[in-house]
Design a protein around this motif. Structure first.
Motif, short mmCIF file in Angstrom:
data_model
loop_
_atom_site.label_atom_id
_atom_site.label_comp_id
_atom_site.label_asym_id
_atom_site.label_seq_id
_atom_site.Cartn_x
_atom_site.Cartn_y
_atom_site.Cartn_z
N GLU A 262 -22.70 27.49 -56.47
CA GLU A 262 -22.29 26.45 -57.53
C GLU A 262 -21.23 27.19 -58.34
O GLU A 262 -19.97 26.90 -58.65
N ALA A 263 -21.55 28.78 -58.63
CA ALA A 263 -20.59 29.42 -59.38
C ALA A 263 -19.34 29.73 -58.41
O ALA A 263 -17.98 29.58 -58.83
N LEU A 264 -19.49 29.86 -57.17
CA LEU A 264 -18.63 29.91 -56.17
C LEU A 264 -17.51 29.05 -56.05
O LEU A 264 -16.31 28.99 -56.13
N TYR A 265 -18.28 27.67 -55.92
CA TYR A 265 -17.46 26.53 -56.03
C TYR A 265 -16.69 26.15 -57.30
O TYR A 265 -15.81 25.58 -57.14
N ALA A 266 -17.24 26.73 -58.42
CA ALA A 266 -16.67 26.41 -59.81
C ALA A 266 -15.32 27.02 -59.74
O ALA A 266 -14.24 26.69 -60.18
N GLY A 267 -15.35 28.28 -59.16
CA GLY A 267 -14.03 29.29 -59.09
C GLY A 267 -13.08 28.45 -58.10
O GLY A 267 -12.05 28.60 -58.54
N ILE A 268 -13.62 27.91 -56.85
CA ILE A 268 -12.61 27.37 -55.94
C ILE A 268 -12.18 25.95 -56.61
O ILE A 268 -10.75 25.70 -56.71
N GLU A 269 -12.93 25.36 -57.41
CA GLU A 269 -12.40 23.98 -58.10
C GLU A 269 -11.28 24.47 -59.26
O GLU A 269 -10.26 23.82 -59.40
N THR A 270 -11.67 25.35 -59.96
CA THR A 270 -10.61 26.19 -60.86
C THR A 270 -9.18 26.19 -60.15
O THR A 270 -8.35 25.72 -60.81
N ALA A 271 -9.33 27.12 -59.18
CA ALA A 271 -8.14 27.42 -58.69
C ALA A 271 -7.30 26.10 -58.08
O ALA A 271 -5.99 25.91 -58.34
N ALA A 272 -8.20 25.31 -57.53
CA ALA A 272 -7.66 24.08 -56.87
C ALA A 272 -7.10 23.28 -57.99
O ALA A 272 -5.89 22.45 -57.81
N THR A 273 -7.54 23.19 -59.16
CA THR A 273 -7.33 22.42 -60.18
C THR A 273 -5.83 23.11 -60.82
O THR A 273 -4.80 22.28 -60.90
N ILE A 274 -5.79 24.26 -61.22
CA ILE A 274 -4.68 25.00 -61.64
C ILE A 274 -3.45 25.07 -60.59
O ILE A 274 -2.44 24.70 -61.14
N TYR A 275 -3.65 24.88 -59.33
CA TYR A 275 -2.77 25.10 -58.30
C TYR A 275 -2.27 23.58 -57.87
O TYR A 275 -1.65 23.49 -56.91
N ASN A 276 -3.20 22.61 -58.24
CA ASN A 276 -2.82 21.28 -57.95
C ASN A 276 -2.85 20.94 -56.41
O ASN A 276 -2.10 20.52 -55.75
N VAL A 277 -4.02 21.56 -55.82
CA VAL A 277 -4.20 21.24 -54.27
C VAL A 277 -5.86 20.58 -54.48
O VAL A 277 -6.55 20.86 -55.02
N ASP A 278 -5.71 19.81 -53.33
CA ASP A 278 -6.74 18.90 -53.13
C ASP A 278 -7.82 19.69 -52.09
O ASP A 278 -7.47 20.39 -51.01
N VAL A 279 -9.02 19.89 -52.21
CA VAL A 279 -10.07 20.34 -51.23
C VAL A 279 -10.52 19.22 -50.41
O VAL A 279 -11.15 18.10 -50.89
N VAL A 280 -10.21 19.00 -49.12
CA VAL A 280 -10.33 18.14 -48.14
C VAL A 280 -11.04 18.29 -47.08
O VAL A 280 -11.31 17.17 -46.39
N GLY A 281 -12.01 19.30 -47.15
CA GLY A 281 -12.80 19.48 -45.88
C GLY A 281 -13.54 20.89 -45.94
O GLY A 281 -13.29 21.63 -46.94
N GLY A 282 -14.42 21.29 -45.04
CA GLY A 282 -15.18 22.32 -45.11
C GLY A 282 -16.22 22.20 -44.36
O GLY A 282 -16.78 21.25 -43.50
N ASP A 283 -17.04 23.36 -44.09
CA ASP A 283 -18.36 23.43 -43.43
C ASP A 283 -19.19 24.36 -44.31
O ASP A 283 -18.62 25.50 -44.82
N THR A 284 -20.55 24.32 -44.33
CA THR A 284 -21.49 24.98 -45.10
C THR A 284 -22.46 25.56 -44.19
O THR A 284 -23.24 24.46 -43.74
N THR A 285 -22.61 26.64 -43.73
CA THR A 285 -23.86 27.23 -42.73
C THR A 285 -24.39 28.52 -43.40
O THR A 285 -24.07 28.85 -44.28
N SER A 286 -25.70 28.48 -42.67
CA SER A 286 -26.28 29.83 -43.07
C SER A 286 -25.78 30.86 -42.20
O SER A 286 -25.08 30.83 -41.34
N SER A 287 -25.96 32.14 -42.91
CA SER A 287 -25.62 33.45 -42.33
C SER A 287 -26.45 34.24 -41.93
O SER A 287 -27.85 34.17 -42.68
N ASN A 288 -26.83 35.36 -41.26
CA ASN A 288 -27.94 36.31 -41.15
C ASN A 288 -27.90 37.41 -42.13
O ASN A 288 -28.70 37.81 -42.53
N LYS A 289 -26.78 37.45 -42.75
CA LYS A 289 -26.55 38.45 -43.76
C LYS A 289 -25.15 38.28 -44.54
O LYS A 289 -24.12 38.17 -44.00
#
Lengths: 348, 348
Positions: free
Chosen positions: A114-141
Motif C-alpha cells: 500500500e505504501a509503495l502504491y501510494a508513492g506510485i499514485e502520488t507521482a501519477a497524480t503530480i505528473y498527470n499520468v494514468d496507471v492503466v495496467g500491471g501485474d502483481t506476482t510473488s518472488s522468491n526473494k
C-alpha cells in the motif's frame, strides 16, 4: 529511517492475486482523454488519435537499485515512476500512461505494498499520468518493480540521441552529483546504525542530497519551458547513469566528438561540501554518479540567446567533429578523454 | 532436459549493461510500419495513425512461473512473449510491438541469455511483432522477465470482459488442461531424475502435453478467423489462470450468471489418459489448470450458425441472468457453483 516492527501486517495470501490488484489500484483515477480503458481487462485500450507515441520501460531490483534499509517504500514507488517518465521527457514527449508490475516476496505485508502504491499514485497524480495496467506476482526473494511509460509527441517534436551536430552547444539542466552524494550519506548512516542503533543522526545539512536520491523529479517542466522558448534540441538524453556515460551515448550515436568543460559542470554547494567531507573529487561524482534525472541536450548556436539568461540551463561544452574525440577540459586546461564509468551493475 | 555443464560460459560482466543489450538485440529487425524508432534511444517512437492501441504487461519469475530444471531458456523466451500476445488477442487486437526487460543473476552466462533472446526473437518473428525496447539488469537471485505488448485495434473492434449478455453462448477455442498435465509430467520426471540421474525417460506419449506447457501458442489465428466469419464476440478473455477463474472474471465484470456443461469441455485424448494415469479428475484439470492460452468468449445466439461447423470452437455453456449464479452442470446433471481455483501464487 528504520521500520516500525509493530506496524499492522496483513498477509498477501489473504487477498489472492486478483484481490490484491483490485485493492492496490482502486483509488487510481483516469485523467487522460487518451485512456479509453484502464485496469481491469486483458489489456488497456488507448486512443492517441493521430499522435505518435513513445514507449519506455525500466526494471528496479531490490539490492541492486535500492536498499529498503533506508528507502521508504512510498519514496521507492514515486522514484520508480520518475525514472520512467524521465525517459519519456528525454524524447521531448508528454507522459500520458504507465503500467506497473511488481514481484514481491511473502515477507512484505499488504501495508508495505500500500505504501509503495501510494508513492506510485502520488507521482501519477503530480505528473498527470494514468496507471492503466500491471501485474502483481510473488518472488522468491525481495521486491522488483517493472514500469512501462507511454507518452505522446506533437508532430515533428521527437528528439533523438543520434542527431547532435558539430558546433552545437552541450547543455545540462539543474545540477549534478547530488543523488550520488545522497546515497553516500545514506550508506554511511546505515553503517553507523549497525554499530549503534540508538544513534540519532543529524541529516539536516544533507537534506538536498538525500531528497535528490530518495525523491528525484523528472524534468517535465523543462520540456514545457523549451517549447515556450521555441527551442527544439538537436539531440537529448536523460542523465540516469552519469554525465560521462550519457555524453558517450549521445556522441557515439550522433557520430560526433565533444569538449566538456570541467569548470562549467553545475554543482550544488551541498555536493561540493559533502565531497570535501568524503574526500571525493566532485567532478568525478558529477561525471559518474548517476540518478540525477536531469536532461542533457544539444542546441544549435543560433538558439543560444534563447536559453542564455535562464537559470535552468548550463552550457557545459560543445560538439565537435567525430575525429576530435570526447574530452574533458579540466580547470588546469588539460584534455582528458571521457570514459564510461556509469552504473555497471553486473560488476559485483 | 539437463544443463550441459561444459557449455561455453561468457561472464555478463565482460560486456557491461549497454554492451549486453546491444549484443542481445542486434539481430532484431523492424517489421511493423508503425515502429518509427526501435531500440537505442530513451524510448521507442511508434506511429499508429488513427488506430486505437492496446497495452498489456506480464511478469514471469523463476521459481514461481517457471523451473529452469526442465524449461529450456529458448522455450522460456518464446513463452514469455506468447503470454503477453495472448492478452492482446483477447482484446480482439493485432499485436505489433513488445518491450522486454530481464533481471538476471550472475550465475547465468551470456550464452544462457542468448538462448532466452533467441526464443523471444523466434516468437517475435512468427507473430510479426517488433521488439522496440527493454531493460537488462542484474538480480540477486534467479531470472525474471517482464514483457509489455502493444497492439492495434480497427475502429470498434475492441472486445471487453464486461459485455456478455444473458442468452449469449459461451465458447472456447482449442482444448483445455493439456498445459497443466504437461507440467505434472515434467515435475514427475524431475523427481525421477533426482533419484536416478541416468534414467532416460520416455516422454514420447506426452509430447502434446509437454509442448502445450513448454511452447504454447497464442490464438492470433482465431482473431483472424472471427473476422473472416464476421463474428464479433460480445465479450472475450484469454485462459491463463484456468477456465473457472476466467469464467468468473467474465461473468462478474459483465454482471451475469452462466451454466457451463461439463460434458462439453474440450479435452485432448492425451489429457484424459494422463489424468487417468495420475488419478486426477480431468474436469478439475480443465477448470483449474491454467496456461492453456486459449480464448474464452461469448457470442450472440444469432452468430451460432457461423461458428457451428468449425472445429476450432466449442460451445460449452450459455450466459444467464446474474441472479442465476455461475454453475457447472455435471455429466450426472448436478449443478455445482463455480469457484475460483486459479493460480494463487501467493499461497505458498
Amino acid at each position: 529511517m528504520i521500520e516500525d516492527k509493530n506496524q499492522q501486517r496483513t498477509q498477501l495470501s489473504d487477498l489472492g492475486e486478483f484481490g490484491l490488484i483490485d485493492h492496490l489500484t482502486k483509488n487510481f483515477k483516469i485523467k487522460q482523454a487518451s485512456t479509453v480503458k484502464g485496469i481491469g481487462d486483458d489489456a488497456a485500450v488507448l486512443n492517441f488519435k493521430n499522435k505518435k507515441i513513445v514507449v519506455t520501460t525500466d526494471l528496479l531490483v531490490e539490492g541492486v537499485h535500492f536498499d529498503l534499509t533506508y528507502v521508504p517504500l512510498k519514496h521507492l514507488g514515486y522514484k520508480a515512476v520518475i525514472v520512467n517518465l524521465s525517459d519519456v521527457f528525454a524524447m521531448n514527449a508528454t507522459a500520458t500512461q504507465i503500467t506497473v508490475s511488481i514481484a514481491v516476496s511473502n515477507r512484505f505485508p499488504l501495508e508495505a505494498l500500500e505504501a509503495l502504491y501510494a508513492g506510485i499514485e502520488t507521482a501519477a497524480t503530480i505528473y498527470n499520468v494514468d496507471v492503466v495496467g500491471g501485474d502483481t506476482t510473488s518472488s522468491n526473494k525481495g521486491l522488483l518493480i517493472s514500469i512501462t511509460a507511454i507518452g505522446t509527441l506533437e508532430p515533428n517534436d521527437e528528439v533523438y540521441r543520434n542527431s547532435a551536430k558539430p558546433n552545437d552547444l552541450l547543455v545540462v539542466t539543474g545540477d549534478l552529483g547530488a543523488a550520488y552524494m545522497g546515497l553516500q550519506i545514506l550508506e554511511r548512516e546505515k553503517e553507523v546504525y549497525k554499530v549503534n542503533p540508538n544513534n540519532q543522526p543529524d541529516l539536516e545539512p544533507y537534506t538536498y542530497l538525500i531528497e535528490r536520491q530518495l525523491k528525484p523529479e523528472a524534468r517535465q517542466d523543462i520540456i514545457k519551458l523549451l517549447k515556450d522558448l521555441k527551442v527544439k534540441p538537436s539531440s537529448m538524453i536523460d542523465i540516469s547513469d552519469g554525465l560521462s556515460s550519457e555524453i558517450i551515448h549521445l556522441c557515439t550515436q550522433s557520430q560526433v566528438g565533444c569538449d566538456l568543460y570541467e569548470e562549467k559542470i553545475p554543482l550544488d554547494p551541498a555536493v561540493i561540501s559533502s565531497c570535501e567531507e568524503f574526500n571525493i573529487d566532485s567532478t568525478t561524482v558529477a561525471l559518474n554518479g548517476g540518478e540525477d534525472y536531469e536532461l542533457l541536450f544539444t542546441i544549435s548556436q543560433d538558439d543560444y540567446p534563447k536559453i542564455k539568461a535562464n537559470p535552468n540551463f548550463t552550457v557545459i561544452g560543445y560538439i565537435k567533429e567525430k575525429e576530435a574525440g570526447l574530452h574533458l577540459v579540466t580547470r588546469a586546461d588539460n584534455r582528458i578523454p571521457i570514459t564510461a564509468q556509469g552504473w555497471k551493475n553486473f560488476n559485483d
